[in-house]
Design a protein around this motif. Structure first.
Motif, short mmCIF file in Angstrom:
data_model
loop_
_atom_site.label_atom_id
_atom_site.label_comp_id
_atom_site.label_asym_id
_atom_site.label_seq_id
_atom_site.Cartn_x
_atom_site.Cartn_y
_atom_site.Cartn_z
N TRP A 130 0.78 -1.24 0.00
CA TRP A 130 0.00 0.00 0.00
C TRP A 130 0.81 1.29 0.00
CZ3 TRP A 130 0.75 3.00 4.32
CH2 TRP A 130 1.15 2.37 5.49
N ASP A 131 2.10 1.24 0.25
CA ASP A 131 2.94 2.44 0.22
C ASP A 131 3.75 2.43 -1.07
OD1 ASP A 131 4.78 4.46 0.48
OD2 ASP A 131 5.42 3.89 2.49
N PRO A 132 3.42 3.31 -2.01
CA PRO A 132 4.09 3.29 -3.31
C PRO A 132 5.61 3.49 -3.23
CG PRO A 132 2.20 4.75 -3.37
CD PRO A 132 2.39 4.34 -1.94
N GLY A 133 6.11 4.09 -2.18
CA GLY A 133 7.55 4.30 -2.05
C GLY A 133 8.31 3.10 -1.51
N THR A 134 7.60 2.16 -0.88
CA THR A 134 8.27 1.02 -0.25
C THR A 134 8.62 -0.06 -1.26
OG1 THR A 134 7.21 1.40 1.89
CG2 THR A 134 8.03 -0.81 1.48
N GLU A 135 9.90 -0.42 -1.29
CA GLU A 135 10.37 -1.51 -2.16
C GLU A 135 10.36 -2.84 -1.42
OE1 GLU A 135 14.20 -0.31 -3.60
OE2 GLU A 135 13.31 0.89 -5.19
N SER A 136 10.77 -2.83 -0.16
CA SER A 136 10.74 -4.04 0.64
C SER A 136 10.60 -3.65 2.11
CB SER A 136 12.00 -4.89 0.44
OG SER A 136 13.13 -4.26 0.99
N CYS A 137 10.08 -4.58 2.88
CA CYS A 137 9.93 -4.35 4.32
C CYS A 137 9.99 -5.72 4.99
CB CYS A 137 8.62 -3.64 4.63
SG CYS A 137 8.55 -2.98 6.30
N VAL A 138 11.10 -5.98 5.68
CA VAL A 138 11.42 -7.29 6.20
C VAL A 138 11.38 -7.26 7.73
CG1 VAL A 138 13.18 -9.09 6.27
CG2 VAL A 138 12.86 -7.74 4.19
N ARG A 139 10.72 -8.24 8.29
CA ARG A 139 10.66 -8.36 9.76
C ARG A 139 12.04 -8.71 10.30
NH1 ARG A 139 6.46 -10.46 13.55
NH2 ARG A 139 7.36 -9.83 15.54
N LEU A 140 12.47 -8.01 11.33
CA LEU A 140 13.79 -8.21 11.92
C LEU A 140 13.75 -9.14 13.13
CD1 LEU A 140 15.17 -4.56 11.74
CD2 LEU A 140 15.67 -6.50 10.21
N ASP A 141 12.57 -9.43 13.63
CA ASP A 141 12.44 -10.33 14.77
C ASP A 141 11.37 -11.37 14.41
OD1 ASP A 141 10.22 -8.70 14.87
OD2 ASP A 141 10.59 -7.94 16.88
N SER A 142 10.96 -12.15 15.36
CA SER A 142 9.96 -13.18 15.06
C SER A 142 8.91 -13.18 16.17
CB SER A 142 10.62 -14.55 14.95
OG SER A 142 11.26 -14.88 16.15
N GLY A 143 7.92 -14.00 15.97
CA GLY A 143 6.85 -14.10 16.96
C GLY A 143 5.67 -13.26 16.57
N PRO A 144 4.70 -13.15 17.48
CA PRO A 144 3.50 -12.37 17.18
C PRO A 144 3.84 -10.89 16.99
CG PRO A 144 3.42 -13.28 19.42
CD PRO A 144 4.69 -13.74 18.80
N VAL A 145 3.00 -10.23 16.20
CA VAL A 145 3.17 -8.79 16.01
C VAL A 145 2.57 -8.09 17.22
CG1 VAL A 145 2.59 -6.81 14.59
CG2 VAL A 145 3.17 -8.98 13.51
N VAL A 146 3.44 -7.56 18.05
CA VAL A 146 3.06 -6.84 19.27
C VAL A 146 3.95 -5.61 19.37
CG1 VAL A 146 2.29 -8.92 20.50
CG2 VAL A 146 4.67 -8.18 20.69
N ALA A 147 3.64 -4.73 20.32
CA ALA A 147 4.52 -3.59 20.55
C ALA A 147 5.94 -4.10 20.76
CB ALA A 147 4.04 -2.79 21.76
N GLY A 148 6.88 -3.47 20.09
CA GLY A 148 8.27 -3.89 20.14
C GLY A 148 8.73 -4.61 18.89
#
Length: 143
Positions: A30-48
Motif C-alpha cells: 500500500w505504500d508506493p515508495g516502499t520496495e521491501s519491508c522485512v521483519r527483523l524479529d519473530s513471533g507475534p506482532v506486538v509492541a516492540g
C-alpha cells in the motif's frame, strides 16, 4: 519537521484493518515508495516488533529500521530511524457500521544537515500521502 495527514473510509471492519496494518511488512502493498519491508524479529506482532523498510524517494534508496511503539485497538504507532531521519507513522482507526475510518499521519524529522532540505521536500511528501490515501483503501477492500 514535515507532517502529512490523510483520512479515509475503508470498507472493512476495524479489527481486520488493525491486524493487517499492524504487520508493517504489508507496506509493500500500500505504500508506493516502499520496495521491501522485512521483519527483523519473530513471533507475534506486538509492541516492540521491528522491520527494516527499504524505500525509494526522489530516485534514492533509503533504509529505516521501524519499531511498533504502540498497538491498541484504535491506534498503531510505528517509528523508523536512520542517521538522516526519524519517521513516525501514526494510524488511528474508528469503527463505523462495518467500515473503518482510518486516519494516517506521517511525520518526518530530519537530523543534522538534512534538516535544511525539509522545506523543499514537503510537496513530495504531500504527493506520496495522496498516493497512499488512494491505494490503501483499495488494498484493504480487496482483502
Amino acid at each position: 519537521m514535515i507532517t502529512v495527514e490523510r483520512a479515509m473510509v475503508v470498507d472493512r471492519p476495524a479489527g481486520e484493518v488493525l491486524r493487517y496494518l499492524a504487520d508493517f511488512g504489508n507496506t509493500t502493498e500500500w505504500d508506493p515508495g516502499t520496495e521491501s519491508c522485512v521483519r527483523l524479529d519473530s513471533g507475534p506482532v506486538v509492541a516492540g516488533a521491528r522491520w527494516r523498510n527499504t524505500s525509494r524517494f526522489r530516485g534514492r534508496r533509503t533504509e529505516l529500521d521501524y519499531r511498533l511503539e504502540e498497538y491498541r485497538p484504535d491506534r498503531l504507532l510505528f517509528v523508523g530511524r536512520n542517521r538522516t531521519v526519524t519517521a513516525t507513522d501514526d494510524l488511528t482507526l474508528r469503527a463505523s457500521e462495518g467500515r473503518t475510518l482510518l486516519v494516517y499521519r506521517a511525520s518526518l524529522r530530519f537530523n543534522g544537515p538534512a534538516r535544511l532540505a525539509a522545506p523543499f521536500l514537503r510537496a513530495e511528501f504531500e504527493r506520496l500521502a495522496d498516493a497512499v490515501a488512494g491505494r490503501l483503501p483499495l488494498v484493504l477492500a480487496s482483502r
